[in-house]
Enzyme design. Structure first.
Site, PDB file in Angstrom:
ATOM      1  N   LYS A  88       0.814  -1.632  -0.262  1.00  0.00           N
ATOM      2  CA  LYS A  88      -0.294   0.151  -0.140  1.00  0.00           C
ATOM      3  C   LYS A  88       0.746   1.313  -0.472  1.00  0.00           C
ATOM      4  O   LYS A  88       0.444   2.514  -0.224  1.00  0.00           O
ATOM      5  CB  LYS A  88      -1.293   0.263   1.279  1.00  0.00           C
ATOM      6  N   ASP A 133      14.695  -0.545   1.343  1.00  0.00           N
ATOM      7  CA  ASP A 133      15.982  -0.730   1.935  1.00  0.00           C
ATOM      8  C   ASP A 133      16.839  -1.408   2.012  1.00  0.00           C
ATOM      9  O   ASP A 133      17.523  -1.045   1.554  1.00  0.00           O
ATOM     10  CB  ASP A 133      14.994  -0.831   3.201  1.00  0.00           C
TER      11      ASP A 133
END
Ligand code: IMP
Ligand code: MG
Length: 172
Positions: free
Chosen positions: A40, A100
């Site tokens: 999302k 990340d």
């Protein structure tokens, strides 16, 4: 309750998204682009980016979850919601919220490349280069940020704070 310290203001984020859109307009001039929003987290960014692109744009959505514990992604990705449209022959841009370790994206690119897009690039709002474990080729990056846990502009902490119009650091 945690507090949120502003890292990037709404103005800074919006200005950057406009610049990314302009760059995409130049790079893909004369073509159409197919944006893949990774749900999302990338939803807010995808909408704002799409509004800054002046080429024909189509959109599709995908939801993936990473196996393993919640704090460190394992890199093995499960498709929770697959795309509706084929990628064959399209100029595909994967739109991400934050990169990340790079594991999720690397795995996702491997899956999508097999669907024969004409081209496959990545546009991420945020990147934490210090954290990278898997090398991924990211064409468009909004901001390189330090190794801090951030929220806002679609990015959550335990499903909260996605609605913040800026990027903030979570202080526990
Ligand atoms: P990677 O596979 O380690 O690159 O995982 C990237 C995913 O980890 C992102 O799409 C986010 O869902 C999540 N993530 C990484 N850093 C943050 C952060 O600072 N805040 C919220 N989610 C994060
Ligand atoms: Mg994500």
């Amino acid at each position: 309750m945690e507090t949120i310290k502003i890292l990037l203001t709404e103005e800074e984020v919006n200005k950057k998204i406009k610049e990314l859109g302009e760059q995409i307009n130049k790079d893909y001039a004369g073509k159409s682009v197919h944006l893949i929003c990774v749900l999302k987290g990338a939803s807010f960014f995808t909408c704002e980016l799409a509004k800054r692109i002046e080429l024909p744009v189509s959109l599709d959505f995908m939801s993936v979850s990473s196996y393993g514990d919640a704090t460190e992604s394992s890199g093995v990705v499960k498709i929770v919601k697959d795309l509706d449209e084929p990628l064959e022959g399209k100029e595909v841009i994967i739109v991400e919220d934050i990169i990340d370790t790079g594991r999720t994206l690397s795995y996702l690119m491997e899956i999508l490349r097999k669907r024969n897009p004409n081209s496959l690039t990545v546009c991420t709002l945020l990147d934490k280069p210090e954290r990278r474990l898997v090398d991924v080729d990211v064409r468009y990056t909004g901001f390189n940020i330090p190794d801090e846990f951030v929220v806002g502009y679609g990015i959550d902490y335990a499903q909260k704070y996605r609605n913040l119009p800026y990027i903030g650091i979570v202080e526990l």
